[in-house]
Design a protein around this motif. Structure first.
Motif, mmCIF file in Angstrom:
data_model
loop_
_atom_site.group_PDB
_atom_site.id
_atom_site.type_symbol
_atom_site.label_atom_id
_atom_site.label_comp_id
_atom_site.label_asym_id
_atom_site.label_seq_id
_atom_site.Cartn_x
_atom_site.Cartn_y
_atom_site.Cartn_z
ATOM 1 N N GLU A 21 0.849 -1.189 0.000
ATOM 2 C CA GLU A 21 0.000 0.000 0.000
ATOM 3 C C GLU A 21 0.891 1.246 0.000
ATOM 4 O OE1 GLU A 21 -1.197 -1.749 3.442
ATOM 5 O OE2 GLU A 21 -3.273 -2.241 2.867
ATOM 6 N N ASN A 22 0.295 2.348 -0.374
ATOM 7 C CA ASN A 22 0.986 3.632 -0.373
ATOM 8 C C ASN A 22 0.867 4.224 1.029
ATOM 9 O OD1 ASN A 22 1.636 6.459 -0.982
ATOM 10 N ND2 ASN A 22 1.373 5.838 -3.108
ATOM 11 N N SER A 41 -4.660 1.136 -6.342
ATOM 12 C CA SER A 41 -4.373 0.770 -4.955
ATOM 13 C C SER A 41 -2.964 1.162 -4.537
ATOM 14 C CB SER A 41 -4.525 -0.739 -4.769
ATOM 15 O OG SER A 41 -5.844 -1.131 -5.033
ATOM 16 N N LYS A 42 -2.049 1.244 -5.504
ATOM 17 C CA LYS A 42 -0.653 1.465 -5.163
ATOM 18 C C LYS A 42 -0.310 2.940 -5.339
ATOM 19 C CE LYS A 42 -0.665 -3.091 -5.035
ATOM 20 N NZ LYS A 42 -0.773 -3.803 -3.759
ATOM 21 N N SER A 100 -2.970 5.550 -3.843
ATOM 22 C CA SER A 100 -3.301 5.559 -2.406
ATOM 23 C C SER A 100 -4.759 5.242 -2.083
ATOM 24 C CB SER A 100 -3.004 6.940 -1.791
ATOM 25 O OG SER A 100 -1.632 7.157 -1.681
ATOM 26 N N ILE A 101 -5.451 4.489 -2.947
ATOM 27 C CA ILE A 101 -6.847 4.186 -2.580
ATOM 28 C C ILE A 101 -7.140 2.686 -2.626
ATOM 29 C CG2 ILE A 101 -7.878 6.458 -2.991
ATOM 30 C CD1 ILE A 101 -8.793 5.489 -5.736
ATOM 31 N N ALA A 102 -6.250 1.915 -2.014
ATOM 32 C CA ALA A 102 -6.500 0.474 -1.891
ATOM 33 C C ALA A 102 -7.859 0.217 -1.235
ATOM 34 C CB ALA A 102 -5.387 -0.181 -1.083
ATOM 35 N N GLY A 103 -8.238 1.083 -0.301
ATOM 36 C CA GLY A 103 -9.499 0.893 0.427
ATOM 37 C C GLY A 103 -10.735 1.141 -0.407
ATOM 38 N N LEU A 104 -10.571 1.740 -1.583
ATOM 39 C CA LEU A 104 -11.739 2.044 -2.417
ATOM 40 C C LEU A 104 -11.934 1.052 -3.553
ATOM 41 C CD1 LEU A 104 -11.676 5.924 -2.626
ATOM 42 C CD2 LEU A 104 -13.295 4.475 -1.416
ATOM 43 N N ARG A 105 -10.954 0.210 -3.805
ATOM 44 C CA ARG A 105 -11.076 -0.805 -4.857
ATOM 45 C C ARG A 105 -11.364 -0.165 -6.205
ATOM 46 N NH1 ARG A 105 -8.454 -3.227 -4.173
ATOM 47 N NH2 ARG A 105 -9.014 -5.330 -4.740
ATOM 48 N N LEU A 148 -7.942 5.166 3.799
ATOM 49 C CA LEU A 148 -8.316 4.653 2.478
ATOM 50 C C LEU A 148 -7.116 4.202 1.664
ATOM 51 C CD1 LEU A 148 -11.164 7.143 1.562
ATOM 52 C CD2 LEU A 148 -11.357 4.811 2.436
ATOM 53 N N ARG A 177 -5.149 2.109 2.807
ATOM 54 C CA ARG A 177 -4.991 0.700 3.207
ATOM 55 C C ARG A 177 -6.096 -0.147 2.585
ATOM 56 N NH1 ARG A 177 0.136 0.636 4.724
ATOM 57 N NH2 ARG A 177 0.565 2.379 6.101
#
Lengths: 359, 359
Positions: free
Chosen positions: A32-33, A208-209, A212-217, B53, B55
């Motif tokens: 993750e970022n 996601s990388k 910075s929005i891995a949590g948003l898919r 977000l 993560r």
């Protein structure tokens, strides 16, 4: 397991990295970022609360696709949007690959699972001893080629020209080549614009990388409209509305906030190089990286030992108990402060390792 | 189609209802809820902007699962969370069904597509002439039963006891029965708590209909932990993180806002019954409904003619050019004001239809 059918009884699923719900960890295990998303992304989420959330999202996520097209400098008809790039890869294997398929023996560990899910036999080609992909080995007749560039978990990238040799060879055979560019923004050459020349090339990207929005898919694929139409067909055999309204809006905002992310990416690359130098000086073996992680080993130890030693100190890294890479760990680049703590620990481990070896 | 493989060349995908991006429509074609989500849902979205977000989301969506468990009054280990119930159904077919499977001939048109996607041969059993499911016809050895209750697009529900007869018969044969309760909150009896007694029963639910968040993509399945573990396995062959952080938070808030949604559901049911009475008085044939839609026909016309006549008047409804139902349209219940306009148009159409027939 009483009611499991043959598919789920026999295929071993992917194991995602640990996602501890408590804080207090330096989390360097899932690439993750470390930075929060751009302010415009957070604004778009606040605004999304005023969207018509009682209505289904646009199934084709046109607003998001338009931003992705602008970001990649390709026509909008070349974009397919999805709920993260893993889902898109699963669709692409199921829609565009024919048996047998080929990929390197050391690469993203989800690929063999997608192959098994869709009953696609696969052959792997070995990396060099220093973990480089030989493009020549991927020049062989088959039903599909899967290439991760930069590769995971090694971080090593092929130059664009070498990737295009592979794509060009397979275009003559009417075979699709998928290039997973999850980490490309961190220093590799993209082939995203070459999709206009090579109709057999599908590039898969994630937010996601680098965003910075891995949590948003949010993820997307770029390719000739014929490939994109194929992805839409298999999506509509699973779930017509994969990307929700909030992710469409926030994802579009992220793709357009180029200045914010360019600064974060550049800081991350500097942090990566400083970390690598420090580790090598301390006795670690660290591969060169074009990604947001480092792949490393410490002579005389193995991956699970290193993983455990870091975990004791509340630092999460990733290891694999697999041939060729079981002595390595993969470490995501965090903030400079996190990497400073990581390096201190890593150098301590190298020191006690030397003492133990000397003893 | 040059690069499409056999799967996507031969299986015909699902066609979602139209999702026009301009307003100015009375949209009664995809069974969305006309009311906006509860205020606490909108608040949770605003708060989500402050979540980490960058993560990955919790892959098992524990916060959401805990709310679903509380809502359904079952243990949390009985819940599987997903990116809408369509995705969960796709996973359930792929993980828990064995060939051949059985479902009614008139039901949700995605079921045969899931069956084909996973190469599951299927048999259909006919509904009665008045569109009622005969439970007896589903008491036959097979590898899986798919039941939508209330059924779509008819809106007719089976009583809980009749559903349990089917589940009980198949439990003795070690066969899974999936009950799709997408519309159950609008007046049918749920079997969700019977999952504790019947380990072969999987109930699939969505938040798109009764909870007004179709745009956020949230659904869940309820079943014995063995079934839930099977669903997690196939999810981890496709995409480990299906439900994003915002949907997890907002979905949990929606499930807990019971008072708000109870009032909206009750208003919707009253609107449905008043609409049905008015249509029947005007010469329409309208099935009884336990859902948020009505299934109706007008003697002397067919579905596509009715669809077109309403569309001319900026009202979207749904029709199918399929055996047994091609004379019908399915009309979602909107606000009282929308249904008033719909009824006026419907009664006009009935009037001109009578005149045309008389002429």
């Amino acid at each position: 397991m009483k009611y499991w059918n043959e598919r789920i009884s026999t295929i071993e699923p992917y194991t995602p990295g640990e996602q501890p719900q408590d804080s207090n960890w330096i989390k360097l295990n899932t690439n993750e970022n470390p930075w929060e998303p751009a302010p415009s992304v957070l604004e778009s989420i606040m605004n999304a609360a005023a969207a018509n959330l009682n209505r289904y999202p646009d199934p084709n996520a046109r607003l998001f696709c338009s931003a992705a097209a602008q970001y990649c400098k390709v026509p909008e008809s070349y974009i397919f949007a999805g709920n993260g790039s893993d889902e898109i890869l699963a669709f692409a294997f199921g829609a565009l690959f024919k048996p047998p398929i080929v990929f390197p023996d050391v690469t993203y560990s989800f690929y063999p699972i997608y192959a098994e899910l869709w009953s696609l036999p696969y052959e792997t080609v070995p990396l060099s001893d220093n973990f480089v992909i030989y493009p020549e080995m991927l020049l062989r007749p088959c039903g599909g080629v899967m290439l991760c560039n930069p590769n995971a978990p090694t971080g090593i990238a092929l130059p664009r020209e070498r990737v295009l040799e592979i794509v060009s060879y397979h275009q003559k055979q009417n075979t699709v080549v998928i290039v997973d560019e999850a980490y490309v923004e961190f220093g590799a050459e993209s082939v995203v614009r070459d999709t206009e020349q090579y109709d057999n090339l599908l590039v898969v990207r994630t937010l996601s990388k680098s965003k910075s929005i891995a949590g948003l898919r949010a993820g997307y694929a770029v390719g000739n409209p014929d490939l994109i139409a194929g992805l839409k067909r298999i999506r509509d055999m699973v779930n017509s509305y994969t990307m929700n309204t909030v992710s469409q809006l926030a994802g579009a905002a992220a793709l357009l906030a180029e200045e914010y992310y360019a600064a974060k990416t550049s800081l991350l690359i500097r942090t990566r190089e400083a970390t690598r130098d420090r580790l090598i000086a301390g006795g670690w073996q660290v591969l060169p990286s074009s990604s947001n992680f480092l792949f490393m080993s410490l002579p005389g130890t193995n991956g699970v030992e290193l993983y455990s030693a870091f975990k004791e100190r509340r630092i999460l890294v990733r290891y694999w108990d697999k041939p060729k890479i079981r002595n390595h760990i993969r470490v995501t680049i965090g903030t400079p402060e996190e990497m400073d703590i990581f390096c201190q620990t890593a150098l301590e481990l190298a020191g006690s390792n030397r003492n133990a070896q000397g003893a």
